[in-house]
Design an enzyme around this catalytic site. Structure first.
Site, mmCIF file in Angstrom:
data_model
loop_
_atom_site.group_PDB
_atom_site.id
_atom_site.type_symbol
_atom_site.label_atom_id
_atom_site.label_comp_id
_atom_site.label_asym_id
_atom_site.label_seq_id
_atom_site.Cartn_x
_atom_site.Cartn_y
_atom_site.Cartn_z
ATOM 1 N N HIS A 77 80.930 8.944 -11.555
ATOM 2 C CA HIS A 77 81.665 7.835 -11.179
ATOM 3 C C HIS A 77 82.476 7.178 -12.377
ATOM 4 O O HIS A 77 81.798 7.417 -13.593
ATOM 5 C CB HIS A 77 80.916 6.699 -10.596
ATOM 6 C CG HIS A 77 80.101 5.852 -11.485
ATOM 7 N ND1 HIS A 77 80.152 5.231 -12.639
ATOM 8 C CD2 HIS A 77 78.618 6.182 -11.265
ATOM 9 C CE1 HIS A 77 79.187 4.624 -12.942
ATOM 10 N NE2 HIS A 77 78.084 5.464 -12.195
ATOM 11 N N GLU A 166 72.673 6.056 -6.955
ATOM 12 C CA GLU A 166 71.902 5.745 -8.070
ATOM 13 C C GLU A 166 70.396 5.811 -8.002
ATOM 14 O O GLU A 166 70.001 5.465 -7.040
ATOM 15 C CB GLU A 166 72.613 4.779 -8.953
ATOM 16 C CG GLU A 166 71.866 4.568 -10.205
ATOM 17 C CD GLU A 166 72.069 5.611 -11.084
ATOM 18 O OE1 GLU A 166 71.430 6.551 -11.155
ATOM 19 O OE2 GLU A 166 72.921 5.352 -12.176
#
Length: 309
Positions: A77, A166
């Site tokens: 990201h 994550e």
């Protein structure tokens, strides 16, 4: 699900499922002519179509397996609010931390580089991209901006995949305590240390193992395109997070724990490309492929990795 896709695509798009058709304002799995190949279910008002193994195309010499994707592209990201200021996590839950303005630019630039790379290395013009994305806000926002480089006819589908999230660091409300925990992790070992109320990298490894099996199954049954329309020039794009992507590569290449702990995250908005091989040899070596080179991700975020899928 509707909120997810309204974030990825402009409001003028309404999403029914995975496949985007040209000259259409909806995303659907298949055209009416292909309906015989699919089964459908309803979930919260959305039509979810499946591509079961029985849809493999019969042939006089047996079942014809779908073509393997040409490459797997891993994307971290773009820069997030948490990358700039860790105190954000004391106020905002990790899944809700979004991109900065710089992160949006990084995601857009990644999309442009990705398209340029695909067009440069693919002789045929029937290539497409299929996205797997972390459900975290910064992952969704990265995909939304990355996808600006691809018209709808190029996007075979989008799937939100919670296993690509994550690493769970537990509760970040106490910033000073988190500094202590990270210091302890540095001494204990980055792979096995589990944050209180959170995960270790080893825990992430377990869920990525499950995702890898799903990915292999998707590849085996040709989930990305309807039978009869399957091209070998499919690009699978995984939009996720730094540690998660390192663990994915560790699992795929069967690296050791010691090797993993010698790696660093690639930069925000960086990509790693895993190229399909032919006859056990790389079809094309794009950049680096050795473990030592991967230790330089931070210096070479756009390095490529070759793999025999």
């Amino acid at each position: 699900m509707s909120n997810l896709f309204s974030k990825i695509y402009p409001p003028s798009f309404r999403v029914n499922h995975q496949k985007l058709h040209q000259n259409s304002s909806t995303i659907s799995c298949c055209s009416n002519n292909d309906e015989q190949y699919y089964s459908s279910t309803q979930h919260n008002g959305w039509v979810l179509n499946t591509f079961p193994e029985k849809n493999l195309v019969p042939h006089q010499h047996g079942i014809v397996k779908p073509p393997r994707p040409k490459r797997i592209i891993l994307v971290r990201h773009g820069e997030s609010e948490g990358n700039v200021d860790e105190s954000v996590y004391t106020r905002v839950a990790d899944p809700k931390v979004g991109l900065t303005e710089k992160g949006v630019i990084e995601a857009e630039e990644c999309g442009r580089k990705m398209r340029e790379m695909i067009e440069k290395n693919d002789d045929d013009d029937d290539w497409k991209v299929y996205f797997y994305v972390s459900p975290y806000k910064r992952g969704i926002e990265t995909l939304r901006n990355l996808a600006k480089s691809f018209e709808r006819s190029r996007i075979a589908g989008v799937r939100e995949e919670p296993r690509l999230r994550e690493q769970d660091f537990g509760n970040f409300q106490d910033r000073e305590q988190m500094k202590i925990e990270k210091a302890v992790r540095a001494r204990y070992g980055r792979f096995f240390y589990r944050f209180p109320n959170g995960e270790s990298a080893a825990d992430v490894y377990d869920r990525i193992t499950g995702f890898r099996e799903t990915l292999r199954s998707d590849i085996d049954i040709g989930r990305f395109q309807p039978p009869g329309q399957q091209s070998p020039n499919m690009n699978l794009v995984i939009v996720s997070h730094g540690l998660t992507l390192r663990v994915f590569l560790m699992r795929w290449y069967k690296w050791t724990v010691e090797q993993f702990e010698g790696l660093h995250n690639m930069t925000n908005g960086g990509m790693i490309v895993m190229e399909r091989g032919y006859g056990g040899r790389p079809a094309q070596i794009l950049g680096t492929s050795t473990h030592r080179d991967l230790e330089e991700w931070e210096e070479s975020p756009s390095g490529f990795v070759s793999v025999d899928i």
